[in-house]
Design an enzyme around this catalytic site. Structure first.
Site, mmCIF file in Angstrom:
data_model
loop_
_atom_site.group_PDB
_atom_site.id
_atom_site.type_symbol
_atom_site.label_atom_id
_atom_site.label_comp_id
_atom_site.label_asym_id
_atom_site.label_seq_id
_atom_site.Cartn_x
_atom_site.Cartn_y
_atom_site.Cartn_z
ATOM 1 N N SER A 105 -76.609 1.259 -39.351
ATOM 2 C CA SER A 105 -75.202 0.962 -39.030
ATOM 3 C C SER A 105 -74.526 0.467 -40.301
ATOM 4 O O SER A 105 -75.201 0.060 -41.262
ATOM 5 C CB SER A 105 -75.162 -0.133 -37.967
ATOM 6 N N TYR B 108 -76.952 -7.728 -33.203
ATOM 7 C CA TYR B 108 -76.811 -6.337 -33.643
ATOM 8 C C TYR B 108 -76.902 -6.261 -35.165
ATOM 9 O O TYR B 108 -77.631 -5.438 -35.729
ATOM 10 C CB TYR B 108 -75.482 -5.769 -33.142
HETATM 11 P P1 NAP Z 1 -74.485 5.109 -26.856
HETATM 12 O O1 NAP Z 1 -73.691 6.294 -26.398
HETATM 13 O O2 NAP Z 1 -74.375 3.820 -26.148
HETATM 14 O O3 NAP Z 1 -76.005 5.575 -26.965
HETATM 15 C C1 NAP Z 1 -77.077 4.672 -26.982
HETATM 16 C C2 NAP Z 1 -78.309 5.433 -26.543
HETATM 17 O O4 NAP Z 1 -79.415 4.527 -26.482
HETATM 18 C C3 NAP Z 1 -78.132 6.018 -25.138
HETATM 19 O O5 NAP Z 1 -78.792 7.243 -25.062
HETATM 20 C C4 NAP Z 1 -78.846 4.978 -24.295
HETATM 21 O O6 NAP Z 1 -79.283 5.441 -23.039
HETATM 22 C C5 NAP Z 1 -80.015 4.665 -25.205
HETATM 23 N N1 NAP Z 1 -80.697 3.452 -24.760
HETATM 24 C C6 NAP Z 1 -80.226 2.195 -24.747
HETATM 25 N N2 NAP Z 1 -81.139 1.374 -24.200
HETATM 26 C C7 NAP Z 1 -82.205 2.139 -23.860
HETATM 27 C C8 NAP Z 1 -83.449 1.886 -23.248
HETATM 28 N N3 NAP Z 1 -83.817 0.656 -22.846
HETATM 29 N N4 NAP Z 1 -84.305 2.925 -23.047
HETATM 30 C C9 NAP Z 1 -83.963 4.173 -23.435
HETATM 31 N N5 NAP Z 1 -82.788 4.481 -24.001
HETATM 32 C C10 NAP Z 1 -81.923 3.477 -24.211
HETATM 33 O O7 NAP Z 1 -74.073 4.783 -28.341
HETATM 34 P P2 NAP Z 1 -74.237 5.577 -29.722
HETATM 35 O O8 NAP Z 1 -73.085 5.188 -30.532
HETATM 36 O O9 NAP Z 1 -74.501 7.029 -29.497
HETATM 37 O O10 NAP Z 1 -75.524 4.855 -30.315
HETATM 38 C C11 NAP Z 1 -76.632 5.537 -30.854
HETATM 39 C C12 NAP Z 1 -77.179 4.741 -32.032
HETATM 40 O O11 NAP Z 1 -76.183 4.720 -33.068
HETATM 41 C C13 NAP Z 1 -77.482 3.273 -31.719
HETATM 42 O O12 NAP Z 1 -78.649 2.875 -32.395
HETATM 43 C C14 NAP Z 1 -76.267 2.553 -32.283
HETATM 44 O O13 NAP Z 1 -76.535 1.225 -32.605
HETATM 45 C C15 NAP Z 1 -76.000 3.396 -33.497
HETATM 46 N N6 NAP Z 1 -74.664 3.273 -34.104
HETATM 47 C C16 NAP Z 1 -73.534 3.590 -33.401
HETATM 48 C C17 NAP Z 1 -72.298 3.478 -34.026
HETATM 49 C C18 NAP Z 1 -71.008 3.818 -33.323
HETATM 50 O O14 NAP Z 1 -69.918 3.600 -33.909
HETATM 51 N N7 NAP Z 1 -71.001 4.361 -32.120
HETATM 52 C C19 NAP Z 1 -72.212 3.044 -35.339
HETATM 53 C C20 NAP Z 1 -73.389 2.727 -36.020
HETATM 54 C C21 NAP Z 1 -74.609 2.846 -35.392
HETATM 55 P P3 NAP Z 1 -78.327 5.231 -21.710
HETATM 56 O O15 NAP Z 1 -77.189 6.191 -21.858
HETATM 57 O O16 NAP Z 1 -79.254 5.562 -20.597
HETATM 58 O O17 NAP Z 1 -77.885 3.800 -21.737
#
Ligand code: NAP
Length: 251
Positions: A143, A156
């Site tokens: 991130s 986080y």
């Molecule tokens: P998201 O749509 O909330 O996706 C998170 C993913 O993690 C979902 O598939 C979720 O599954 C899964 N997850 C969470 N807890 C879990 C568990 N206990 N067991 C299995 N799966 C689990 O958000 P995203 O933005 O795509 O995030 C993906 C990654 O990118 C994360 O590591 C996040 O920190 C990182 N990131 C995001 C951003 C941003 O701006 N969006 C920026 C930097 C980094 P469910 O749908 O079933 O909850």
């Protein structure tokens, strides 16, 4: 194109049902990998998108909030589908609250999924790769908060800063056996993770004003960097955390 091809390899992506993980799964499959799409929610949408892109994939149901569940999932995935050459540690959560009020529950939940399980899943992957003679790649989703402090997200930021350090440690230990370990640090991406930020007009505008490219990222904007790091073209790239942020960190 062959240096960018993943033909004949298997890639396991955690949290592949939605958002960044889904876009990564589709991109890896389009590059030729057979994708094992792991998560606790339905993978139907992801499998449909992969089929539409002409790729192949299997869904694996698993909740990744404990180390044992993650280790069991990995062992079952290899037993059922064969050796896995690429591991993408994408699943992650965020909890927002003022640091002065932040709860132990919110600290532990985030650290467990975002950092502890990332380490032990990487360990399971490396054990299997080393037993197979080495080679392969781990790609962690870090991130901007691997580099910056953020606001109201102490666990986080701690977890994602930890991911950047861990990426270097594991690279130092495993790259001589051909296992590259890298991270991709997405900027501000449209996904469930950022719904609250995008719904707050002041925060949304402040974020947009600071992104040189002037827009939020689409999950697909992040996926290409992951596919590159998984490919033979990146075989001498290891230990880095690569920002994909529309220029944010340069500002
Ligand atoms: P998201 O749509 O909330 O996706 C998170 C993913 O993690 C979902 O598939 C979720 O599954 C899964 N997850 C969470 N807890 C879990 C568990 N206990 N067991 C299995 N799966 C689990 O958000 P995203 O933005 O795509 O995030 C993906 C990654 O990118 C994360 O590591 C996040 O920190 C990182 N990131 C995001 C951003 C941003 O701006 N969006 C920026 C930097 C980094 P469910 O749908 O079933 O909850």
């Amino acid at each position: 194109m062959s240096r960018f091809s993943l033909n004949g390899t298997r890639a396991l992506v955690t949290g592949a049902n939605t958002g960044i993980g889904q876009a990564i799964a589709v991109d890896l499959a389009a590059a030729g990998a057979h994708v094992l799409a792991v998560g606790r929610s339905s993978m139907d949408d992801t499998l449909a998108q992969i089929a539409q892109a002409g790729g192949s994939a299997d869904a694996i149901k698993a909740d990744l909030s404990t180390v044992k569940a993650a280790q069991d999932m990995f062992a079952e995935a290899e037993a059922a589908h064969g050796p896995i050459e690429t591991l993408v540690n994408n699943a992650g959560i965020i909890r927002r609250a003022d640091s002065v009020e932040f709860s132990e529950e919110d600290w532990d939940a985030v650290m467990d999924i975002n950092l502890k399980v990332v380490f032990f899943l990487s360990q399971a992957f490396a054990k299997a790769r080393l037993a197979a003679g080495g080679g392969g790649s781990v790609i962690n989703i870090a991130s901007l908060l691997s580099f910056q402090g953020g606001i109201r997200v102490p666990s986080y930021t701690a977890s994602k800063s930890g991911v950047a350090g861990l990426t270097q440690t594991l690279s130092n230990e495993w790259s001589a056996q051909g296992i590259t370990v890298n991270a991709v640090a997405p900027g501000y991406v449209i996904s469930n993770n950022t719904t609250d930020l995008r719904n707050d007009p002041d925060r949304n505008q402040a974020i947009l004003d600071r992104i040189p490219m002037g827009r939020w990222a689409d999950p697909a904007d992040i996926a290409g960097a992951v596919t590159y790091l998984a490919s033979p073209a990146a075989r001498y790239v290891t230990g880095i955390t690569l920002p994909v942020d529309g220029g944010w960190l340069g500002r």
